[in-house]
Design a protein around this motif. Structure first.
Motif, mmCIF file in Angstrom:
data_model
loop_
_atom_site.group_PDB
_atom_site.id
_atom_site.type_symbol
_atom_site.label_atom_id
_atom_site.label_comp_id
_atom_site.label_asym_id
_atom_site.label_seq_id
_atom_site.Cartn_x
_atom_site.Cartn_y
_atom_site.Cartn_z
ATOM 1 N N LEU A 1 0.793 -1.061 0.139
ATOM 2 C CA LEU A 1 -0.094 -0.013 -0.125
ATOM 3 C C LEU A 1 0.918 1.293 0.089
ATOM 4 O O LEU A 1 0.414 2.198 -0.802
ATOM 5 C CB LEU A 1 -0.934 -0.201 0.978
ATOM 6 C CG LEU A 1 -1.987 -0.916 1.266
ATOM 7 C CD1 LEU A 1 -2.766 -0.981 2.394
ATOM 8 C CD2 LEU A 1 -2.835 -0.708 0.130
ATOM 9 N N ALA A 2 2.094 0.952 0.764
ATOM 10 C CA ALA A 2 2.881 2.278 0.728
ATOM 11 C C ALA A 2 3.434 2.515 -0.446
ATOM 12 O O ALA A 2 3.882 3.619 -0.904
ATOM 13 C CB ALA A 2 3.923 2.175 2.113
ATOM 14 N N LEU A 3 3.531 1.535 -1.319
ATOM 15 C CA LEU A 3 4.197 1.655 -2.628
ATOM 16 C C LEU A 3 2.902 2.424 -3.738
ATOM 17 O O LEU A 3 3.429 3.284 -4.479
ATOM 18 C CB LEU A 3 4.717 0.254 -3.323
ATOM 19 C CG LEU A 3 4.996 0.107 -4.602
ATOM 20 C CD1 LEU A 3 6.328 0.807 -4.868
ATOM 21 C CD2 LEU A 3 5.074 -1.289 -5.191
ATOM 22 N N PRO B 1 0.861 6.225 -2.969
ATOM 23 C CA PRO B 1 1.508 7.755 -3.288
ATOM 24 C C PRO B 1 1.393 7.872 -4.958
ATOM 25 O O PRO B 1 1.477 8.952 -5.336
ATOM 26 C CB PRO B 1 2.853 7.530 -2.951
ATOM 27 C CG PRO B 1 2.921 6.308 -1.693
ATOM 28 C CD PRO B 1 1.896 5.672 -1.937
ATOM 29 N N LEU B 2 1.030 6.561 -5.622
ATOM 30 C CA LEU B 2 0.969 6.984 -7.156
ATOM 31 C C LEU B 2 -0.142 7.653 -7.444
ATOM 32 O O LEU B 2 -0.395 8.165 -8.493
ATOM 33 C CB LEU B 2 1.048 5.582 -7.831
ATOM 34 C CG LEU B 2 2.163 4.781 -7.600
ATOM 35 C CD1 LEU B 2 1.912 3.313 -8.522
ATOM 36 C CD2 LEU B 2 3.547 5.322 -8.318
ATOM 37 N N TRP C 1 4.111 14.880 -2.841
ATOM 38 C CA TRP C 1 5.239 14.417 -2.559
ATOM 39 C C TRP C 1 5.640 13.985 -1.027
ATOM 40 O O TRP C 1 6.169 13.264 -0.715
ATOM 41 C CB TRP C 1 6.470 15.313 -2.859
ATOM 42 C CG TRP C 1 6.370 16.795 -2.332
ATOM 43 C CD1 TRP C 1 5.787 17.878 -2.953
ATOM 44 C CD2 TRP C 1 6.981 17.307 -1.062
ATOM 45 N NE1 TRP C 1 6.057 19.009 -2.133
ATOM 46 C CE2 TRP C 1 6.637 18.696 -0.610
ATOM 47 C CE3 TRP C 1 7.517 16.320 0.093
ATOM 48 C CZ2 TRP C 1 7.034 19.074 0.126
ATOM 49 C CZ3 TRP C 1 7.818 17.348 1.347
ATOM 50 C CH2 TRP C 1 7.719 18.558 1.159
ATOM 51 N N ARG C 2 4.762 14.637 -0.072
ATOM 52 C CA ARG C 2 4.737 14.303 1.403
ATOM 53 C C ARG C 2 4.301 12.842 1.359
ATOM 54 O O ARG C 2 4.910 11.932 1.902
ATOM 55 C CB ARG C 2 3.693 15.129 2.252
ATOM 56 C CG ARG C 2 4.626 16.484 2.416
ATOM 57 C CD ARG C 2 3.873 17.391 3.358
ATOM 58 N NE ARG C 2 4.601 18.590 3.697
ATOM 59 C CZ ARG C 2 4.386 19.707 3.200
ATOM 60 N NH1 ARG C 2 3.703 19.675 2.039
ATOM 61 N NH2 ARG C 2 5.080 20.721 3.363
ATOM 62 N N LEU D 1 7.132 10.531 0.169
ATOM 63 C CA LEU D 1 8.075 10.207 1.359
ATOM 64 C C LEU D 1 7.469 9.531 2.561
ATOM 65 O O LEU D 1 8.202 8.637 3.043
ATOM 66 C CB LEU D 1 8.504 11.645 1.881
ATOM 67 C CG LEU D 1 9.277 12.501 0.666
ATOM 68 C CD1 LEU D 1 9.602 13.749 1.319
ATOM 69 C CD2 LEU D 1 10.518 11.726 0.348
ATOM 70 N N THR D 2 6.334 9.634 2.814
ATOM 71 C CA THR D 2 5.630 8.717 4.232
ATOM 72 C C THR D 2 5.624 7.185 3.581
ATOM 73 O O THR D 2 6.087 6.483 4.391
ATOM 74 C CB THR D 2 4.216 9.290 4.435
ATOM 75 O OG1 THR D 2 4.304 10.793 4.446
ATOM 76 C CG2 THR D 2 3.698 8.684 5.589
ATOM 77 N N GLY D 3 5.396 7.138 2.142
ATOM 78 C CA GLY D 3 5.326 5.853 1.680
ATOM 79 C C GLY D 3 6.860 5.040 2.158
ATOM 80 O O GLY D 3 6.884 4.036 2.311
#
Lengths: 482, 207
Positions: free
Chosen positions: B10-12, B15-16, B21-22, B25-27
């Motif tokens: 999910l973290a990958l 963000p897409l 951009w935050r 970076l959290t991802g």
């Protein structure tokens, strides 16, 4: 315990550390020369051929024919490049600026390159290669021009991706071994890997090999991930370009060569197909670019890609062309060093890199023009240079192993490169000089490094001293089993 | 273990689709924390090598790298709206195809081990999506995020193997990561965060 291998890595690092002391900044170029000479002195006794490899530093370093030959080569190149930089700064003191930073980075780069060649552990060799790349980035944008910073950024991105793929390949190979021998018994030392690879899970092993070859090939500047190479070689200063093209290229080549050594005859079909495809694609791309470029530094850079393609084709054949490949790699490193350093001298004098703006160099810069001419002959594979014999052996290997289509493609591409390079570079040397041009004085000391390289190049083709010949044969004999 | 892989995935992917951009970076931060969790759960005893890997993940990948990039982005006043991949159906479909291909490929590789399929599928997706971001991104900040995603994906691949490299090698890998982040930051700062990398005619120096 033999301390010499360790000294070749530690000595440049000590030099780099010394250059953190501000009081020593003015002595940077002398220190560079001293360290390069001392490192070479340490390498010479190491290079004496031996019957069996020896392991040092708890098995982490290996002194075998491969490390002996390439250590000798890159350190000889480093001495020449250091001498070139030293002379250049003596002739143009205004360039000195913060040269201590460049020297510091060059020393770290050299320590890492020596480490990569000596490493007997696949991951540690990879780490040293990463260090060469990390040291090269600030060297590329040393003079802080926008074009150099952009080139450094692209170099860094491509390098990280290429070496990342290599590491991924190592992880796949490790997992393949782990599946058959168990996690506790996996050893990533090169000599142990040779035994483990034979019994590793074939799917993971092949995946690992494919990724490692692709990663190393990309780091050597082969297609499809080649675009960083011409941009970087063009934007970096000549001594940094020579370091990348001659020293780093060989450190990476050793990585690829070690991978093929470790795999022995296993998956030779996969390695053969992949290297042939990458080699031909690189040669095709380079040929098209050589025909169309109007920049002599770029032209040499594309010729370097073309040469990497020839090397890949030779490696694809395995043992039948191995001697030719090694001879070609060694000659190629010397040719690139001669041409890039001479290109720097030409650029410094004429202030242009455009081919069509240069004529009659032989009247203005007699010696540089001669070196450029002879270097171009060697680049094109003329006899009696080592590159000629290397190419002939590779082509003979293609015929004897029945690779007629590849032979035909290689012949056509080399012929086009031959004509295009000759058509572009020879008019720079001959013809009428610029109106009012004055002949430039060129000291023998400044020409020293190139003379030294040229002597080795000729010796590789005409008469190879017995110890060097033994080393070349031993390295060639260590490749594959086909 | 599986929920950590789901968190990593999910973290990958999220963000897409989130224009920030935050979020990217959290991802990266969540990916590193998830991998640290995996090491912690896996380890019977913490030998030097996994301990160094754990420290690398917690200190450098989860904390330092995202923090450093965030600081630079904030200093430069980068707008929060930031697409990691072009926001159109074609690229989204391509990303989905890459993820499906990754899981199909990992099923072939892993054979009957279903846990391995998930692990390899997530790691493969990470590698391919990082390369997709890298190939579509023109902004140095985006390219830096792609590179760090690639690094994290390779680290996830490494976690699939049970063999631990010697502590010296593990330490070397950590130093390489740290130096890579510092080099990345140095160059991104010089190039600017979101502008396209400048295309100047190359003009070489004469040293």
């Amino acid at each position: 315990m033999n301390l010499l291998p360790l000294i070749t890595v530690v000595l440049p690092l000590i030099g780099a550390l010394l250059l953190l002391v501000p009081r020593l900044f003015p002595y940077a170029r002398r220190l560079l020369l001293a360290i390069a000479a001392l490192d070479m002195l340490a390498v010479l006794p190491l290079s004496v051929p031996r019957d069996a490899p020896t392991f040092e530093l708890g098995h982490f370093m290996v002194v075998d024919a491969t490390s002996q030959l390439f250590l000798l080569l890159i350190n000889a190149l480093f001495v020449g490049i250091s001498l070139h930089l030293h002379n250049r700064l003596r002739a143009a003191p205004e360039l000195t600026g913060d040269i201590h930073r460049l020297v510091r980075l060059a020393l770290v780069f050299m320590a890492a390159a020596n480490g990569a060649i000596l490493a007997n552990h696949i991951v540690i060799a990879w780490i040293f290669l990463e260090f060469t790349a990390l040291a090269a980035v600030p060297m590329i944008h040393h003079q802080r021009r926008d074009s150099a910073t952009t080139a450094a950024w692209h170099y860094f991105l491509f390098s990280a991706v290429s070496l990342g793929l290599v590491l991924l390949g190592v992880v796949c190979l490790t997992h393949g071994i782990e599946l058959t021998v168990g996690a506790e018994r996996v050893s990533l030392f090169h000599d142990n890997l040779r035994l483990e690879v034979a019994i590793a899970d074939p799917v993971w092993r092949r995946l690992g090999l494919a990724l490692m070859i692709f990663g190393y090939a990309s780091k050597l500047g082969m297609a499809p991930l080649y675009s960083w190479l011409p941009e970087t070689y063009d934007a970096a200063s000549p001594s940094v370009t020579a370091l990348l093209a001659a020293v780093q290229f060989n450190a990476v080549f050793v990585g690829l060569f070690r991978t093929l050594q470790v795999y022995g005859g296993n998956d030779a079909d996969l390695a053969g197909y992949q290297l042939t495809a990458l080699g031909l694609a690189s040669m095709l791309v380079a040929t098209v670019k050589i025909v169309s470029t109007n920049n002599y530094k770029l032209l040499i850079a594309y010729a370097a890609i073309n040469h990497a393609g020839v090397i890949a084709l030779g490696l694809a054949l395995g043992r039948p062309a191995a001697y030719g490949v090694i001879l070609y790699v060694v000659s190629n490193a010397l040719v690139k060093a001669i041409l890039f350093l001479t290109a720097g001298t030409i650029k410094a004098h004429y202030r242009t890199k455009k081919i069509d703006e240069l004529h009659g160099m032989i009247r203005e810069m007699r010696y540089s023009a001669l070196f450029f001419l002879v270097g171009t002959f060697a680049l094109l594979g003329f006899a009696p240079f080592g590159s000629f014999f290397g190419e002939v052996i590779i082509m003979t290997g293609l015929i004897t192993t029945g690779h007629f289509v590849t032979f035909g493609a290689l012949g056509v591409l080399l012929s086009v490169v031959f004509v295009a390079t000759g058509r572009s570079l020879f008019p720079m040397v001959w013809g009428d000089p610029r109106p009012g041009a004055v002949r430039k004085k060129e000291s023998l000391v400044a020409l020293g490094p190139k003379l030294f390289y040229l002597a080795i190049l000729l010796s590789l083709g005409v008469y190879t001293p017995a110890p060097l010949s033994t080393l070349l044969q031993q390295v060639a004999g260590s490749l594959g089993t086909r | 273990m599986t929920f950590l892989l789901v968190a990593w995935f999910l973290a990958l992917c999220l963000p897409l689709f989130i224009r920030s951009w935050r979020a990217a970076l959290t991802g990266l931060r969540i990916q590193a924390l998830a991998m640290a969790g995996m090491i912690w759960l896996h380890a019977d005893h913490l030998a030097p090598s996994p301990l160094i890997a754990l420290a690398d993940l917690l200190l450098f990948r989860a904390f330092f790298a995202p923090w450093y990039l965030k600081r630079m982005a904030t200093e430069r006043g980068v707008q929060s709206a930031f697409d990691l991949i072009p926001a159109n159906l074609f690229v989204w479909t391509l990303a989905a195809v890459l993820v499906m291909t990754s899981f199909g490929f990992s099923a072939t590789l892993a054979g009957e081990y279903s846990r391995s399929i998930t692990h390899l599928g997530v790691a493969c997706s990470g590698v391919l999506l990082a390369l997709l971001i890298l190939s579509t991104q023109r902004a140095p900040l985006g390219q830096a995020i792609a590179l760090l995603t690639l690094e994290n994906s390779i680290a996830l691949f490494e976690l699939h193997a049970h063999h631990h490299v010697e502590w010296m090698a593990q330490l070397g890998l950590t130093v390489v990561y740290l130096l890579s982040v510092l080099t990345l930051a140095l160059l991104v700062r010089r190039l600017g965060m979101v502008d396209d990398a400048p295309e100047h005619p190359a003009d070489s120096a004469i040293l």
